[in-house]
Design an enzyme around this catalytic site. Structure first.
Site, short mmCIF file in Angstrom:
data_model
loop_
_atom_site.label_atom_id
_atom_site.label_comp_id
_atom_site.label_asym_id
_atom_site.label_seq_id
_atom_site.Cartn_x
_atom_site.Cartn_y
_atom_site.Cartn_z
N ARG A 1 0.85 -1.17 0.00
CA ARG A 1 0.00 0.00 0.00
C ARG A 1 0.90 1.24 0.00
O ARG A 1 2.07 1.17 0.38
CB ARG A 1 -0.90 0.02 1.24
CG ARG A 1 -1.88 -1.14 1.32
CD ARG A 1 -2.70 -1.06 2.59
NE ARG A 1 -3.72 -2.10 2.67
CZ ARG A 1 -3.55 -3.30 3.24
NH1 ARG A 1 -2.39 -3.58 3.81
NH2 ARG A 1 -4.52 -4.19 3.25
N LYS B 1 -2.26 -2.38 7.71
CA LYS B 1 -3.68 -2.18 7.97
C LYS B 1 -4.15 -3.18 9.03
O LYS B 1 -3.84 -4.37 8.96
CB LYS B 1 -4.48 -2.37 6.68
CG LYS B 1 -5.91 -1.87 6.76
CD LYS B 1 -6.55 -1.86 5.38
CE LYS B 1 -7.95 -1.27 5.45
NZ LYS B 1 -8.59 -1.22 4.11
N TYR C 1 -10.26 -9.68 -7.50
CA TYR C 1 -9.31 -9.62 -8.61
C TYR C 1 -9.57 -10.72 -9.64
O TYR C 1 -9.18 -10.59 -10.79
CB TYR C 1 -7.88 -9.72 -8.09
CG TYR C 1 -7.49 -8.55 -7.22
CD1 TYR C 1 -7.39 -7.27 -7.75
CD2 TYR C 1 -7.24 -8.72 -5.87
CE1 TYR C 1 -7.07 -6.18 -6.95
CE2 TYR C 1 -6.90 -7.65 -5.06
CZ TYR C 1 -6.83 -6.39 -5.61
OH TYR C 1 -6.50 -5.32 -4.80
#
Length: 321
Positions: free
Chosen positions: A140, A165, A305
């Site tokens: 990220r 996260k 995805y």
């Protein structure tokens, strides 16, 4: 003396509670915003005099009048649940039914390998390396900005993401093509550290109370930011420290690179991470491995995805060929 005996103001208590529980500065800022908004919405009434019905009315307003996204409404709800449970010690319980903001199902924007290479060719120096890591390691943006020298294991070709996260650690791939650039970046970090040691001993910011436990950690090479800010700043207690590069600077650079590359669809830093996931899945990588590399809590998040990949996923082809 009377003023000293008064209990601390509400927002002071909110911030103190969040810091004790080790919430990130970004979460602290966000929660404080929603708590203040909630108070203003109800005519500056103290939250202790309100409850579930007022919270429900506020969430209804956000969904119906403000038409906020589902994630935004949930963010506001989380902030208020935290306030009542951990600060006011009067949990909300069941607040009843309220209008939920609609969560549209959208597929992430992904780039082909060739398109990513065109974007990377428009970047140079640390910005190129950061964008390369987002694509090559699936990091990220904020995880990339927060990398320290100690997180890079060149020998095993592993990057350790710390306090990602959900405040979780994980390891991910270190592309062999990045080793030379990373070693150069570590050498640069060492040179910058040597200069700071010669001019005032400015330490880097450290997690939690580590600087009290290990007073020299802030000026040790292992704890240096891999991508530091251009100049020192003052932390929350007024101490001069060196922070990592601000994410907005990276966002601007990547956005400009994507525009210069002439991409058919606009993208962002997160597009590079999306592209990492789809490339691995298209190569036949097990989806649970991809989940672990991305640091997703739920497999359902990773499965989105598979909808982007089309006919190449898992060898599946249309009956028409």
């Amino acid at each position: 003396m009377e003023s000293q005996s008064r209990p601390p103001k509400l927002m002071v208590r909110v911030k103190a509670t969040m810091r004790v529980k080790r919430y990130s500065p970004r979460t602290e800022k966000t929660y404080c915003y929603w708590i203040r908004y909630f108070i203003r919405f109800h005519g500056v009434r103290h939250p202790a005099s309100m409850g579930g019905s007022e919270v429900r009315a506020f969430l209804e307003y956000l969904a119906v009048e403000r038409q906020v996204a589902a994630a935004t409404q949930n963010q506001a709800l989380n902030a208020l649940v935290f306030l009542y449970r951990h600060v006011l010690d009067q949990p909300l319980g069941d607040i009843g039914e309220f209008s939920r903001a609609r969560r549209p199902r959208r597929l992430p924007v992904v780039l082909s390998h060739e398109d990513v290479m065109r974007v990377l060719s428009q970047l140079s120096g640390p910005m190129n390396l950061m964008a390369t890591l987002m694509y090559g390691s699936g990091l990220r943006l904020i995880e990339t900005c927060r990398l320290r020298v100690r997180d890079i294991d060149v020998e095993r070709q592993i990057i350790t993401v710390r306090a990602g996260k959900g405040d979780k650690d994980r390891t991910t791939l270190l592309p062999a093509s990045c080793i030379s650039s990373l070693q150069h970046q570590i050498s640069t970090a060492k040179r910058h550290l040597d200069v700071r040691l010669d001019h005032g001993r400015v330490p880097v910011t450290l997690p939690h109370a580590l600087d009290r436990k290990y007073p020299n950690a802030g000026v040790s090479l292992a704890w240096q930011w891999l991508f530091p800010a251009s100049r020192p700043c003052c932390d929350m207690v007024g101490k001069v420290v060196l922070h990592h590069i601000h994410p907005s600077a990276v966002q601007r650079a990547v956005k400009q690179a994507m525009k210069a590359a002439g991409l058919p669809r606009p993208g962002s830093c997160h597009t590079l991470r999306h592209s990492f996931a789809t490339q691995l899945l298209s190569q036949g990588t097990d989806i649970r491995t991809v989940q672990e590399l991305l640091g997703h809590k739920s497999l359902e998040t990773t499965q989105i995805y598979t909808h982007v990949l089309g006919k190449g996923f898992a060898g599946v082809r249309s009956p028409l060929g």
